[in-house]
Motif scaffolding. Structure first.
Motif, PDB file in Angstrom:
ATOM      1  N   LEU A   1      -6.782  -8.093  -1.648  1.00 40.38           N
ATOM      2  CA  LEU A   1      -8.159  -8.476  -1.355  1.00 40.38           C
ATOM      3  C   LEU A   1      -9.063  -8.308  -2.575  1.00 40.38           C
ATOM      4  O   LEU A   1     -10.052  -9.027  -2.727  1.00 40.38           O
TER       5      LEU A   1
ATOM      6  N   ASN B   1      -4.723  -5.740   2.069  1.00 42.95           N
ATOM      7  CA  ASN B   1      -4.902  -5.978   3.495  1.00 42.95           C
ATOM      8  C   ASN B   1      -3.589  -5.605   4.193  1.00 42.95           C
ATOM      9  O   ASN B   1      -2.622  -6.365   4.165  1.00 42.95           O
TER      10      ASN B   1
ATOM     11  N   SER C   1      -4.442  -2.294  11.196  1.00 41.26           N
ATOM     12  CA  SER C   1      -4.428  -3.264  10.104  1.00 41.26           C
ATOM     13  C   SER C   1      -5.680  -3.112   9.242  1.00 41.26           C
ATOM     14  O   SER C   1      -6.608  -2.391   9.584  1.00 41.26           O
ATOM     15  N   GLY C   2      -5.680  -3.817   8.100  1.00 42.59           N
ATOM     16  CA  GLY C   2      -6.901  -3.936   7.325  1.00 42.59           C
ATOM     17  C   GLY C   2      -6.915  -3.291   5.959  1.00 42.59           C
ATOM     18  O   GLY C   2      -5.871  -2.967   5.379  1.00 42.59           O
ATOM     19  N   CYS C   3      -8.133  -3.098   5.427  1.00 38.21           N
ATOM     20  CA  CYS C   3      -8.368  -2.671   4.045  1.00 38.21           C
ATOM     21  C   CYS C   3      -7.833  -1.274   3.775  1.00 38.21           C
ATOM     22  O   CYS C   3      -8.148  -0.335   4.511  1.00 38.21           O
TER      23      CYS C   3
ATOM     24  N   HIS D   1      -8.847  -2.414  13.452  1.00 37.62           N
ATOM     25  CA  HIS D   1      -8.731  -3.103  12.167  1.00 37.62           C
ATOM     26  C   HIS D   1      -9.749  -2.546  11.184  1.00 37.62           C
ATOM     27  O   HIS D   1     -10.943  -2.457  11.500  1.00 37.62           O
TER      28      HIS D   1
ATOM     29  N   ALA E   1     -11.727  -7.527   5.071  1.00 40.54           N
ATOM     30  CA  ALA E   1     -10.463  -8.098   5.533  1.00 40.54           C
ATOM     31  C   ALA E   1     -10.723  -8.853   6.826  1.00 40.54           C
ATOM     32  O   ALA E   1     -11.293  -8.285   7.771  1.00 40.54           O
TER      33      ALA E   1
END
Length: 306
Positions: free
Chosen positions: A83, A93, A139-141, A263, A281
């Motif tokens: 990202l 991400n 999930s995610g940054c 997330h 994200a």
């Protein structure tokens, strides 16, 4: 081989000791300073210097850091979604159902393994340093520092509240208030060692939430953390009676998503040039579909936010 870093002392910092300057201005950790002292890697105006030496304006501090010689994990080929990247950090991400770092019996197939391979293909060595962790199913940054100095600087930002993490969650039911703060201590669960719980003797924990959208039996929330306890969002949302949808540990299974609907949507921090940075994200497909179902169940004619 060593990396040489040179710093010119400003008028603002004259009178500090060498140790205070390296610790408070350059943001090296105490452990790193000890290591640099043992290896005689700190010099002032080209000469060896002791840590309690007072600095004058325009003194030149030179730090010779040994080059990284290991990633800390085994590089393994695998897809990663970058990202953001600069000379100090990289933000990935993270997909759901993946560990951030090897743990226990799992030594491969983690985000850290794949990131090490990414660095390897670019013929650079950076020890894998995640600034924070995400649960396997979240999930995610996630932010990684590329060197010890950056890690120390960002850890200080986390401590000061300058590094901010914002999450998107779908929860069962809808909190009564559009905005709220949960201030409840979190500690070891009294019966299950792998869980956390709200307990009087726990560590301070503060979570803030606000509605993004609501449905008949669910809410889409923006959630921010003022502390970073293990499972904090999941524990706090369950504590107020609105567990994260699909959270099998603190709530219940969902027929429409195979993990907790949580997330890491956004990271904000101060970069090495003192400029604010923000990385986002996008919401993953499984959470988009879940929310579309929730909205359709409430009002079949409604349009989803996505």
């Amino acid at each position: 081989m060593k990396h040489i870093h040179t710093f010119l002392v400003s008028t603002e910092h004259q009178g500090l000791t060498v140790e205070e300057y390296i610790r408070d201005v350059l943001h090296y950790s105490g452990r790193a300073i000890q290591r640099l002292t043992r290896t005689k890697s700190i010099r002032m105006n080209g000469k060896s210097v002791y840590l309690q030496k007072k600095l004058a304006a325009h003194d030149q501090i030179t730090i010779a850091e040994p080059a990284e010689d290991t990633y800390g994990v085994e590089p393994q080929q695998g897809a990663i979604e970058i990202l953001y990247e600069d000379t100090d950090v990289i933000v990935i991400n993270k997909p759901p159902n993946m560990l951030v770092h090897p743990t226990g019996q799992t030594e491969q197939g983690t985000l850290a393994n794949y990131l090490a391979h990414y660095f390897q293909t670019r013929q650079t060595i950076h020890r894998i340093r995640p600034l924070h962790r995400l649960d396997r199913d979240t999930s995610g940054c996630i932010l990684f520092a590329k060197d010890a100095k950056t890690q120390a600087r960002l850890e200080q930002q986390m401590h000061n509240g300058e590094l901010k993490r914002t999450y998107t969650a779908i929860v069962d039911g809808c909190p009564t208030a559009k905005k709220g703060m949960i201030d409840a201590r979190i500690g070891q669960h009294p019966a299950f060692p792998n869980r956390r719980a709200v307990v009087p003797e726990g560590e301070p924990a503060i979570t803030r939430y606000e509605w993004l959208e609501t449905a008949k039996d669910a809410a889409l929330l923006r959630i921010s953390l003022e502390t970073g306890r293990t499972h904090q969002i999941r524990v706090h949302m369950a504590y107020i009676g609105h567990p994260v949808t699909g959270d099998r540990m603190y709530g219940k299974r969902s027929a429409y998503i195979s993990r907790q609907a949580l997330h890491a949507a956004c990271l904000r921090w101060i970069g090495h040039d003192d400029q604010p940075l923000e990385v986002r994200a996008p919401l993953p497909l499984d959470m988009k579909r879940l929310w579309e179902r929730k909205k359709a169940a409430s009002d079949p004619s409604s349009d989803s936010a996505f």
